[in-house]
Scaffold this motif. Structure first.
Motif, mmCIF file in Angstrom:
data_model
loop_
_atom_site.group_PDB
_atom_site.id
_atom_site.type_symbol
_atom_site.label_atom_id
_atom_site.label_comp_id
_atom_site.label_asym_id
_atom_site.label_seq_id
_atom_site.Cartn_x
_atom_site.Cartn_y
_atom_site.Cartn_z
ATOM 1 N N GLU A 123 0.828 -1.213 0.000
ATOM 2 C CA GLU A 123 0.000 0.000 0.000
ATOM 3 C C GLU A 123 0.854 1.252 0.000
ATOM 4 N N ASN A 124 2.034 1.211 0.645
ATOM 5 C CA ASN A 124 2.967 2.336 0.594
ATOM 6 C C ASN A 124 3.380 2.621 -0.842
ATOM 7 N N LEU A 125 3.714 1.573 -1.567
ATOM 8 C CA LEU A 125 4.181 1.749 -2.941
ATOM 9 C C LEU A 125 3.050 2.163 -3.877
ATOM 10 N N LYS A 126 1.879 1.593 -3.675
ATOM 11 C CA LYS A 126 0.742 1.933 -4.522
ATOM 12 C C LYS A 126 0.329 3.392 -4.306
ATOM 13 N N ASP B 112 5.515 -5.402 -7.976
ATOM 14 C CA ASP B 112 6.198 -6.706 -7.939
ATOM 15 C C ASP B 112 7.635 -6.570 -8.424
ATOM 16 N N ASP B 113 7.838 -5.776 -9.470
ATOM 17 C CA ASP B 113 9.168 -5.612 -10.054
ATOM 18 C C ASP B 113 10.143 -4.972 -9.074
ATOM 19 N N VAL B 114 9.747 -3.862 -8.447
ATOM 20 C CA VAL B 114 10.681 -3.175 -7.547
ATOM 21 C C VAL B 114 10.922 -3.977 -6.268
ATOM 22 N N LEU B 115 9.911 -4.689 -5.774
ATOM 23 C CA LEU B 115 10.115 -5.518 -4.589
ATOM 24 C C LEU B 115 11.060 -6.674 -4.892
ATOM 25 N N ASN B 116 10.969 -7.225 -6.086
ATOM 26 C CA ASN B 116 11.913 -8.268 -6.489
ATOM 27 C C ASN B 116 13.339 -7.739 -6.519
ATOM 28 N N LYS B 117 13.513 -6.534 -7.051
ATOM 29 C CA LYS B 117 14.849 -5.964 -7.190
ATOM 30 C C LYS B 117 15.513 -5.712 -5.836
ATOM 31 N N VAL B 118 14.726 -5.422 -4.817
ATOM 32 C CA VAL B 118 15.318 -5.140 -3.499
ATOM 33 C C VAL B 118 15.232 -6.348 -2.576
ATOM 34 N N GLY B 119 14.824 -7.498 -3.102
ATOM 35 C CA GLY B 119 14.812 -8.711 -2.312
ATOM 36 C C GLY B 119 13.676 -8.833 -1.324
ATOM 37 N N LEU B 120 12.546 -8.170 -1.599
ATOM 38 C CA LEU B 120 11.393 -8.208 -0.686
ATOM 39 C C LEU B 120 10.150 -8.735 -1.404
ATOM 40 N N GLN B 121 10.349 -9.674 -2.316
ATOM 41 C CA GLN B 121 9.239 -10.124 -3.158
ATOM 42 C C GLN B 121 8.106 -10.777 -2.372
ATOM 43 N N ASN B 122 8.371 -11.243 -1.166
ATOM 44 C CA ASN B 122 7.330 -11.887 -0.357
ATOM 45 C C ASN B 122 6.942 -11.057 0.866
ATOM 46 N N LYS B 123 7.283 -9.757 0.853
ATOM 47 C CA LYS B 123 7.055 -8.930 2.039
ATOM 48 C C LYS B 123 6.036 -7.815 1.821
ATOM 49 N N GLY B 124 5.321 -7.841 0.712
ATOM 50 C CA GLY B 124 4.373 -6.770 0.422
ATOM 51 C C GLY B 124 3.261 -6.647 1.441
ATOM 52 N N PHE B 125 2.927 -7.744 2.116
ATOM 53 C CA PHE B 125 1.827 -7.747 3.077
ATOM 54 C C PHE B 125 2.219 -7.179 4.435
ATOM 55 N N MET C 32 3.375 -4.848 7.509
ATOM 56 C CA MET C 32 3.316 -3.453 7.935
ATOM 57 C C MET C 32 4.733 -2.943 8.103
ATOM 58 N N THR C 33 4.966 -1.685 7.756
ATOM 59 C CA THR C 33 6.329 -1.166 7.773
ATOM 60 C C THR C 33 6.929 -1.162 9.174
ATOM 61 N N TYR C 34 6.102 -0.941 10.195
ATOM 62 C CA TYR C 34 6.645 -0.892 11.558
ATOM 63 C C TYR C 34 7.043 -2.276 12.067
ATOM 64 N N GLU C 35 6.652 -3.325 11.362
ATOM 65 C CA GLU C 35 7.024 -4.682 11.735
ATOM 66 C C GLU C 35 8.396 -5.070 11.180
ATOM 67 N N MET C 36 8.952 -4.247 10.350
ATOM 68 C CA MET C 36 10.171 -4.601 9.618
ATOM 69 C C MET C 36 11.415 -4.071 10.309
ATOM 70 N N SER C 37 12.545 -4.709 10.043
ATOM 71 C CA SER C 37 13.831 -4.243 10.559
ATOM 72 C C SER C 37 14.234 -2.961 9.828
ATOM 73 N N GLY C 38 15.252 -2.296 10.366
ATOM 74 C CA GLY C 38 15.734 -1.083 9.719
ATOM 75 C C GLY C 38 16.221 -1.341 8.306
ATOM 76 N N GLY C 39 16.926 -2.454 8.106
ATOM 77 C CA GLY C 39 17.415 -2.781 6.773
ATOM 78 C C GLY C 39 16.287 -3.043 5.795
ATOM 79 N N GLU C 40 15.240 -3.730 6.259
ATOM 80 C CA GLU C 40 14.092 -3.991 5.395
ATOM 81 C C GLU C 40 13.366 -2.697 5.047
ATOM 82 N N GLN C 41 13.206 -1.813 6.028
ATOM 83 C CA GLN C 41 12.545 -0.538 5.751
ATOM 84 C C GLN C 41 13.345 0.287 4.742
ATOM 85 N N GLN C 42 14.666 0.222 4.837
ATOM 86 C CA GLN C 42 15.474 0.961 3.869
ATOM 87 C C GLN C 42 15.342 0.351 2.479
ATOM 88 N N ARG C 43 15.180 -0.958 2.393
ATOM 89 C CA ARG C 43 14.947 -1.600 1.100
ATOM 90 C C ARG C 43 13.603 -1.158 0.511
#
Length: 220
Positions: free
Chosen positions: A97-100, A119-132, A134-145
């Motif tokens: 939803e952030n990206l959309k 899907d394309d940009v999430l694949n490029k940053v290695g988060l293809q299965n993390k779209g669901f 919430m951002t606050y659930e993610m590590s700092g590195g994942e949020q930066q991705r």
């Protein structure tokens, strides 16, 4: 991609840079390094239109910074990707939803094309299965991705990264730097990064300008 001549920048009526001049070409990387508070962020904000250029001339991806106004800033930013130290993600919605939200805000309408781009940009940053997630659930590195994925949504000609590793541990910082340089190389995107992390700079050699006494100095 970028040219700047005789730029002087001010913060709270205090001059922080004088007579800056530099350029960035296609498929190249530039690192601007210096201590916190020296004006690196203000320089990047000027390049992406958040701060008005008061003195000097500058052109970024074909846009004249001297002629920039609030009507033209959105068009400039559609050609740029900006990566922030503090991520600036929306915490009330998940990654997808952030990206959309950004795609819709920049004029995308076709639902199928938006889904493909996300899907394309999430694949490029290695988060293809993390779209669901919430951002606050993610590590700092994942949020930066996610932040990098957001910067790539409109296939920018240039990425401006403001202290992209400033909130991360050394191992994660290395991963983020590798990702940024990999994307720039694969997509033919120019990149300008501001940082105070000299260890990161030494590990990822690129053309480097150092802030010294209100100027940018190129060494080596």
């Amino acid at each position: 991609m970028l040219t700047a001549q005789n730029l002087s920048l001010f913060k709270d009526d205090k001059k922080i840079f004088s007579d800056l001049g530099f350029s960035v070409s296609i498929n190249s990387a530039l690192i601007i390094k210096g201590r916190n508070g020296c004006g690196k962020s203000s320089l990047l904000k000027t390049l992406y239109g958040e701060l008005a250029l008061q003195h000097g001339t500058g052109s970024v991806v074909g846009f004249d910074l001297k002629d920039m106004d609030w009507k033209k800033v959105p068009f400039l930013r559609r050609n740029l990707g900006v990566v922030f130290q503090d991520f600036q993600l929306l915490t009330d919605r998940n990654v997808h939803e952030n990206l959309k939200f950004v795609l819709k805000a920049t004029g995308w309408q076709d639902e199928k094309l938006m889904e493909q781009k996300i899907d394309d940009v999430l694949n490029k940053v290695g988060l293809q299965n993390k779209g669901f997630k919430m951002t606050y659930e993610m590590s700092g590195g994942e949020q930066q991705r996610v932040d990098i994925a957001r910067a790539m949504l409109n296939s920018p000609k240039m990425i401006l990264a403001d202290e992209p590793t400033g909130s991360l541990d050394p191992e994660t910082s290395d991963e983020i730097m590798q990702l940024l340089f990999q994307i720039a190389k694969e997509d033919g995107t120019a990149i300008i990064m501001a940082t105070h992390d000299y260890m990161v700079v030494n590990k990822f050699p690129a053309r480097t300008l150092t802030t010294e006494g209100g100027r940018l100095v190129e060494k080596g």
